[in-house]
Design an enzyme around this catalytic site. Structure first.
Site, short mmCIF file in Angstrom:
data_model
loop_
_atom_site.label_atom_id
_atom_site.label_comp_id
_atom_site.label_asym_id
_atom_site.label_seq_id
_atom_site.Cartn_x
_atom_site.Cartn_y
_atom_site.Cartn_z
N GLY A 246 0.68 -1.20 0.12
CA GLY A 246 -0.06 0.09 -0.03
C GLY A 246 0.82 1.40 0.07
O GLY A 246 0.53 2.26 -0.67
N ASP A 247 2.06 1.26 0.73
CA ASP A 247 2.93 2.41 0.76
C ASP A 247 3.54 2.51 -0.55
O ASP A 247 3.69 3.70 -1.13
CB ASP A 247 4.10 2.40 1.82
#
Length: 299
Positions: A246-247
């Site tokens: 996600g990052d």
């Protein structure tokens, strides 16, 4: 029997070595802390918890001296106070002291954070991501955005629940909930890209300029500020480690936007970077992202 002897030896050591020091210290504090519990806490804090059983003896010794006869003393209340009560009160005192220390350290850390925020220049991008320590207020991210609202800084928020909702009024550049987090906010279950679109638009209406919704193996949805809605599956590959995916998507989206200024390409780069990290044992390298990009295009 040996345990009893050891306890007796410890008691003798305390009486012989510590009692004179305890009496001297207690004589200095008893006028300021005439209440026995407060007195016992202060004495324990100075002498150590081993001295708790002797606090009552020291107090009794002092209040019976003419020098301290002015101290109000109710023996009926006093006699019911046991060493375990003193220890409980002392532990509560220590907890409060530790909490005060944490608050002081928190304030110092926040001051340092704001000094770093002051270094941001117009055109910079700030990413506020993840959960925050429990000592911080739920408004921490929105406090930061309010502080920076007079600067031309693009702010990205990758957070959930109130941390995310509280920032919308400050019009973040983009927010990135996943479909489960978005559904939780609006009390619905979102399984498909089509399901996500109306709620991503709703979040945009509440203030976010762009709403990027990640959906793991289902790909992602982008509701962009130019009115376009992009729905895309993710690149094909074998998931090895989804930690940081996600990052990575956030980083890829930012990189794609900075490189082209095009939201469709930003979404493509976000999907490539997030997927490349998921397909790797570690965070993806530039080379892995570029290799994956050879076979992936948005419709």
């Amino acid at each position: 029997q040996l345990e009893i002897q050891n306890r007796e030896q410890i008691s003798l050591d305390i009486l012989e070595k510590k009692m004179p020091e305890a009496i001297k210290y207690a004589s200095n504090i008893i006028t300021e802390t005439p209440n026995f519990i407060e007195f016992a806490i202060a004495l324990t804090d100075y002498m150590g918890k081993d001295f708790i059983p002797y606090c009552k003896s020291v107090y009794m010794m002092l209040v019976n001296l003419s020098e301290f006869s002015h101290i109000a003393f109710n023996y009926e209340d006093f006699k019911h106070i046991t060493p375990s009560i003193i220890e409980t009160e002392y532990n509560a005192f220590i907890s409060k002291q530790q909490e005060k220390q944490r608050e002081l350290e928190f304030k110092e850390n926040i001051d340092e954070l704001y000094k770093k925020l002051d270094q941001l220049q117009d055109g910079d991008i700030l990413v506020l991501a993840g959960s925050i320590p429990s000592v911080m207020p739920e408004t921490m991210y929105s406090n930061i955005m309010e502080y920076l609202q007079n600067k031309d800084v693009k702010i990205v928020v990758d957070a959930t629940k109130d941390l995310l909702l509280n920032v919308l009024k400050y019009k973040p550049f983009f927010v990135k909930p996943n479909n489960h987090e978005l559904g939780e906010i609006y009390g619905v279950e979102l399984k498909t890209r089509e399901d996500v679109v109306p709620y991503a638009k709703k979040m945009q209406e509440e203030g976010a300029r762009n709403v990027l919704v990640s959906m793991a193996g289902e790909g992602a949805v982008l509701v962009a500020e130019d009115g376009q809605v992009y729905k895309s599956p993710c690149p094909k590959g074998k998931v090895k480690n989804s930690v940081g995916a996600g990052d990575s998507m956030v980083a890829g989206f930012i990189a794609g936007y900075l490189e082209t200024g095009d939201y469709k390409e930003a979404l493509r780069k976000g999907l490539l970077t997030g997927s490349a990290s998921a397909f790797s044992d570690n965070l993806a390298t530039k080379e892995e992202v570029e290799e994956l990009g050879k076979t992936f295009q948005l419709d």
